[in-house]
Design an enzyme around this catalytic site. Structure first.
Site, PDB file in Angstrom:
ATOM      1  N   ILE A  99     -22.565  22.734   6.977  1.00 20.94           N
ATOM      2  CA  ILE A  99     -22.928  23.524   5.797  1.00 20.94           C
ATOM      3  C   ILE A  99     -24.401  23.934   5.842  1.00 20.94           C
ATOM      4  O   ILE A  99     -24.751  25.040   5.428  1.00 20.94           O
ATOM      5  CB  ILE A  99     -22.616  22.730   4.515  1.00 20.94           C
ATOM      6  CG1 ILE A  99     -21.099  22.637   4.328  1.00 20.94           C
ATOM      7  CG2 ILE A  99     -23.243  23.380   3.281  1.00 20.94           C
ATOM      8  CD1 ILE A  99     -20.681  21.781   3.163  1.00 20.94           C
ATOM      9  N   TYR A 132     -21.708   5.173   0.999  1.00 19.37           N
ATOM     10  CA  TYR A 132     -21.793   6.637   0.975  1.00 19.37           C
ATOM     11  C   TYR A 132     -21.719   7.147  -0.469  1.00 19.37           C
ATOM     12  O   TYR A 132     -22.513   7.991  -0.890  1.00 19.37           O
ATOM     13  CB  TYR A 132     -20.666   7.261   1.814  1.00 19.37           C
ATOM     14  CG  TYR A 132     -20.688   8.774   1.832  1.00 19.37           C
ATOM     15  CD1 TYR A 132     -21.623   9.462   2.608  1.00 19.37           C
ATOM     16  CD2 TYR A 132     -19.799   9.519   1.068  1.00 19.37           C
ATOM     17  CE1 TYR A 132     -21.672  10.848   2.618  1.00 19.37           C
ATOM     18  CE2 TYR A 132     -19.831  10.915   1.074  1.00 19.37           C
ATOM     19  CZ  TYR A 132     -20.769  11.572   1.849  1.00 19.37           C
ATOM     20  OH  TYR A 132     -20.821  12.952   1.848  1.00 19.37           O
TER      21      TYR A 132
END
Length: 269
Positions: free
Chosen positions: A20, A172
């Site tokens: 991205i 995470y």
């Protein structure tokens, strides 16, 4: 959305060498922005810039490259000092660099759990250090590329390194929740965005298939556009402004996270 709204804008994209980040840099440069591509090393950043020039026909003059390994906070400080010196007016900072937490509990040289440092603490430090450049012109903004997984996260205040109980998914999710909470900090105009489940290196955390990085990046680029009105502190799921996890809107949590982050990055208020 006209293609000229981003000309004369300067945007720093972290983690711009793949996925991205690379796509975001490409779309911003195609629309006239000057883009600072960040990579883990100066060489990786230069290779990514060369790739954009060669494959997407981007004008090399629109691209600058900076390197810093986010597992080393001293490199983040060095990079920030250079950016402020060379680009005293920074319009947008895209905090995109990210990693999946490793299988094994890993601590950086700075003493932090690696995913918490790379995904959140390094961006916290970078944003604080770039604040003078971001607020030098009206309209400066920060776009944190977060994740829907922030909803499953919790910040372990007494053990942010998760030394007692480590799970890579929990580590995470904690890093993404912290990044989302950080967007609600009023110091700089900021938003966070979940770009959708994209087919990048992080895909295995989510699903078997995802949309292309091109589609995910478009949601990030939209929030960089000064003609797009943003709600300060808001969370976007792709193009939709939605409520984030409740913790991300609590003033007390924002203050507590700032205090913790200042401590962990060695900043004294």
């Amino acid at each position: 959305m006209s293609d000229t709204t981003l000309s004369s804008r300067t945007v720093l994209v972290t983690g711009a060498t793949s996925g991205i980040g690379l796509e975001t840099a490409r779309q911003l440069a195609e629309r006239g922005a000057t883009v600072l591509l960040h990579g883990r090393t100066a060489e990786e950043a230069r290779a990514a810039a060369d790739r954009l020039v060669a494959t997407a026909g981007i004008d090399a003059g629109r691209l600058c490259t900076v390197g810093a390994d986010f597992t080393r906070l001293d490199e983040v400080e060095t990079m920030a000092a250079r950016v402020v010196a060379e680009h005293p007016h920074l319009d947008v900072l895209v905090n995109n660099a990210g990693m999946a937490a490793p299988e094994r509990h890993t601590i950086t040289a700075d003493g932090n759990e690696i995913a918490f440092q790379v995904n959140f603490l390094a961006h916290y430090l970078l944003t604080c250090l770039l604040e003078p450049a971001l607020i030098s012109n009206p309209g400066g903004r920060v776009v944190n590329v977060s994740s829907s997984l922030h909803r499953t996260g919790s910040i372990q205040w007494s053990d942010p390194n998760r030394a007692r109980r480590y799970s890579r998914l929990a580590a995470y999710a904690q890093s993404q929740l912290a990044l989302t909470v950080f967007a609600a900090d009023p110091r700089v105009t900021a938003v966070s965005v979940h770009p959708g489940v994209c087919d990048t290196a992080l895909l295995p955390l989510y699903a078997h298939d995802g949309v292309t990085p091109t589609e995910g990046a478009a949601h990030v680029v939209r929030l960089c556009d000064p003609s797009v009105e943003i709600v300060n502190g808001a969370y976007y799921d792709r193009a939709e402004h939605v409520a984030p996890a409740p913790a991300a809107t609590e003033d007390r949590t924002v203050r507590r996270l700032n205090k913790l982050a200042d401590l962990l990055v060695g900043r004294t208020a």
